[in-house]
Design a protein around this motif. Structure first.
Motif, PDB file in Angstrom:
ATOM      1  N   VAL A 169      38.496  68.252  -8.537  1.00  0.00           N
ATOM      2  CA  VAL A 169      39.254  67.496  -7.534  1.00  0.00           C
ATOM      3  C   VAL A 169      39.910  66.266  -8.169  1.00  0.00           C
ATOM      4  N   GLY A 170      39.151  65.528  -8.988  1.00  0.00           N
ATOM      5  CA  GLY A 170      39.704  64.329  -9.613  1.00  0.00           C
ATOM      6  C   GLY A 170      40.864  64.640 -10.537  1.00  0.00           C
ATOM      7  N   LEU A 171      40.713  65.658 -11.396  1.00  0.00           N
ATOM      8  CA  LEU A 171      41.807  66.040 -12.295  1.00  0.00           C
ATOM      9  C   LEU A 171      43.039  66.492 -11.510  1.00  0.00           C
ATOM     10  N   SER A 172      42.814  67.275 -10.464  1.00  0.00           N
ATOM     11  CA  SER A 172      43.936  67.781  -9.668  1.00  0.00           C
ATOM     12  C   SER A 172      44.700  66.644  -8.999  1.00  0.00           C
ATOM     13  N   LEU A 173      43.976  65.702  -8.409  1.00  0.00           N
ATOM     14  CA  LEU A 173      44.633  64.569  -7.763  1.00  0.00           C
ATOM     15  C   LEU A 173      45.363  63.706  -8.785  1.00  0.00           C
TER      16      LEU A 173
ATOM     17  N   LEU B 226      36.854  59.377   2.104  1.00  0.00           N
ATOM     18  CA  LEU B 226      37.926  58.384   2.068  1.00  0.00           C
ATOM     19  C   LEU B 226      39.178  58.930   1.383  1.00  0.00           C
ATOM     20  N   THR B 227      39.005  59.842   0.447  1.00  0.00           N
ATOM     21  CA  THR B 227      40.149  60.455  -0.220  1.00  0.00           C
ATOM     22  C   THR B 227      40.871  61.426   0.706  1.00  0.00           C
ATOM     23  N   VAL B 228      40.099  62.203   1.475  1.00  0.00           N
ATOM     24  CA  VAL B 228      40.669  63.284   2.283  1.00  0.00           C
ATOM     25  C   VAL B 228      41.396  62.770   3.518  1.00  0.00           C
ATOM     26  N   VAL B 229      40.860  61.748   4.173  1.00  0.00           N
ATOM     27  CA  VAL B 229      41.364  61.315   5.483  1.00  0.00           C
ATOM     28  C   VAL B 229      42.873  61.060   5.505  1.00  0.00           C
ATOM     29  N   PRO B 230      43.458  60.348   4.526  1.00  0.00           N
ATOM     30  CA  PRO B 230      44.903  60.080   4.613  1.00  0.00           C
ATOM     31  C   PRO B 230      45.783  61.304   4.367  1.00  0.00           C
ATOM     32  N   GLY B 231      45.273  62.345   3.707  1.00  0.00           N
ATOM     33  CA  GLY B 231      46.089  63.502   3.389  1.00  0.00           C
ATOM     34  C   GLY B 231      46.982  63.301   2.186  1.00  0.00           C
ATOM     35  N   ARG B 232      46.823  62.202   1.489  1.00  0.00           N
ATOM     36  CA  ARG B 232      47.583  61.935   0.266  1.00  0.00           C
ATOM     37  C   ARG B 232      46.764  61.016  -0.623  1.00  0.00           C
ATOM     38  N   ALA B 233      47.002  61.083  -1.918  1.00  0.00           N
ATOM     39  CA  ALA B 233      46.195  60.299  -2.847  1.00  0.00           C
ATOM     40  C   ALA B 233      47.054  59.819  -4.007  1.00  0.00           C
ATOM     41  N   THR B 234      46.694  58.666  -4.550  1.00  0.00           N
ATOM     42  CA  THR B 234      47.338  58.100  -5.724  1.00  0.00           C
ATOM     43  C   THR B 234      46.487  58.424  -6.956  1.00  0.00           C
ATOM     44  N   PRO B 235      46.964  58.099  -8.150  1.00  0.00           N
ATOM     45  CA  PRO B 235      46.113  58.316  -9.333  1.00  0.00           C
ATOM     46  C   PRO B 235      44.765  57.599  -9.256  1.00  0.00           C
ATOM     47  N   LEU B 236      44.690  56.518  -8.467  1.00  0.00           N
ATOM     48  CA  LEU B 236      43.434  55.792  -8.337  1.00  0.00           C
ATOM     49  C   LEU B 236      42.326  56.680  -7.797  1.00  0.00           C
ATOM     50  N   GLN B 237      42.637  57.452  -6.734  1.00  0.00           N
ATOM     51  CA  GLN B 237      41.610  58.328  -6.157  1.00  0.00           C
ATOM     52  C   GLN B 237      41.131  59.362  -7.173  1.00  0.00           C
ATOM     53  N   GLY B 238      42.058  59.914  -7.942  1.00  0.00           N
ATOM     54  CA  GLY B 238      41.652  60.858  -8.974  1.00  0.00           C
ATOM     55  C   GLY B 238      40.755  60.206 -10.003  1.00  0.00           C
ATOM     56  N   GLY B 239      41.095  58.986 -10.402  1.00  0.00           N
ATOM     57  CA  GLY B 239      40.279  58.269 -11.371  1.00  0.00           C
ATOM     58  C   GLY B 239      38.891  57.953 -10.853  1.00  0.00           C
ATOM     59  N   ILE B 240      38.767  57.655  -9.566  1.00  0.00           N
ATOM     60  CA  ILE B 240      37.454  57.347  -8.981  1.00  0.00           C
ATOM     61  C   ILE B 240      36.542  58.579  -9.037  1.00  0.00           C
ATOM     62  N   HIS B 241      37.096  59.732  -8.671  1.00  0.00           N
ATOM     63  CA  HIS B 241      36.292  60.962  -8.735  1.00  0.00           C
ATOM     64  C   HIS B 241      35.862  61.273 -10.165  1.00  0.00           C
TER      65      HIS B 241
END
Length: 366
Positions: free
Chosen positions: A114-118, A337-352
């Motif tokens: 998930v993190g790599l994909s985001l 918290l990642t899923v709820v907005p339906g969009r993610a920045t590189p930050l979310q990927g980095g957190i995972h």
């Protein structure tokens, strides 16, 4: 058509799975010298790439979300067979093997894939866009399965520490099967549109924008070759595991590191397929692969080991320790918290990816 079929079989992606299975048969159960381990490792890497290719052919033929479901279930079924085989051979020393393998798969898929994909999707288009309804349903199912199967055994009082009593184990197995079956029905029949890729404006992409789908015959050949490639991946990974174990022991690392290495090898086809999908702006397909693999790992492994426990001599430990429960909780909270907005920045990927790194570091240095 005959020429097309011959070309499909003779390409390296067709020949390598067959050769890898032959190599697996020749090396199964034998102690391998260093030179042969290097050869086996090369075939292992080739089988991974071949598996990804054939999974993409099948996915192109059947469409999403069926394509990602095929790869996730195929890998998990073979992984389950490997776990049960190792538990049968290991006795009491393998009592926690199912738990460790399933949890490693959950952390690798929910944080690594998930993190790599985001990260890849967001770096390509600034923001990675996906369907919150479908991804949220997948995350909720993974969370429930993990909680029922891996957390509750630590707090029950009927069985031994970290173990279910027989009635509790039967309930956990049936619950896993029912929930997984309900999710697959939701994903493929009732709410299929929730699991299709979407554009930045929210439009569902129900068709692919490249070449025409392959014929049914080509797809069937790819399905057979995919099965052979996955058997080779798991089997060759087991063949090189003694070398990995000796290397881990020589480095003074905990034995649990071996399980992580093997899980990384087994999940490599799905990881590569997910990253490729993210690069094509199909982040939803990547998330289907990641969360679907985690779900299949729990939903199929727990019932399988529950059934196998009838004839396996050793105990079956499923309850996670405190450190792993903290990591699982962080994964669920961050994933929500990642899923709820339906969009993610590189930050979310980095957190995972940071959570996956924490899991690996704590496995190396508990």
């Amino acid at each position: 058509m005959i020429a097309q079929l011959r070309s499909t079989v003779l390409r390296w992606t067709g020949a390598l799975p067959v050769l890898s299975v032959v190599l697996l048969a020749l090396t199964w159960g034998r102690s391998l010298p260093a030179a042969l381990v290097a050869v086996v490792s090369c075939f292992l890497a080739g089988a991974v790439l071949a598996a990804v290719h054939h999974a993409e052919v099948i996915a192109h033929r059947v469409g999403e979300p069926f394509g990602s479901l095929v790869l996730a279930v195929a890998v998990t079924i073979i992984e389950v067979a490997l776990i049960v085989t190792l538990m049968a051979d290991g006795g009491d020393s393998s009592s926690a093997l199912a738990r460790d393998t399933v949890f490693a798969a959950v952390m690798i898929t929910c944080n690594g894939i998930v993190g790599l994909s985001l990260l890849v999707g967001a770096l390509k288009r600034r923001v990675a866009v996906f369907n919150a309804e479908g991804t949220g349903a997948a995350l909720a199912t993974v969370t429930t399965l993990a909680g029922l199967s891996l957390v509750l055994p630590r707090f029950t009082t009927s069985g031994s520490e970290a173990q279910f009593s027989p009635p509790q184990l039967i309930f956990a197995a049936l619950a896993a099967l029912v929930l997984y079956g309900m999710f697959v029905t939701t994903q493929t029949v009732r709410h299929r549109d929730y699991f299709l890729p979407v554009t930045a404006s929210g439009r569902v992409i129900d068709t692919e924008d490249h070449a025409d789908p392959p014929s049914s015959r080509i797809a069937m050949i790819s399905l057979v070759l995919l099965a052979l490639a996955l058997i080779a991946v798991v089997g060759l990974a087991k063949a090189v595991s003694p070398t990995i174990e000796s290397g881990v022991a020589a480095a003074g690392l905990p034995s649990s590191v071996v399980g992580i290495v093997i899980a990384l090898l087994v999940l490599l086809p799905e990881t590569i397929a997910a990253v490729r999908a993210a690069r094509r702006d199909r982040v939803q397909t990547s998330l289907n692969l990641g969360l679907g693999s985690a779900m299949a790992s729990i939903g199929l492994t727990i019932p399988a080991v529950a059934a196998a426990s009838v004839w396996l001599a050793g105990p079956l430990e499923l309850g996670l320790g405190p450190t792993h429960m903290v990591l699982l909780t962080l994964t669920v909270v961050v994933g929500t918290l990642t899923v709820v907005p339906g969009r993610a920045t590189p930050l979310q990927g980095g957190i995972h990816l940071a959570l996956l790194a924490a899991y690996i570091v704590l496995a190396v240095s508990p």
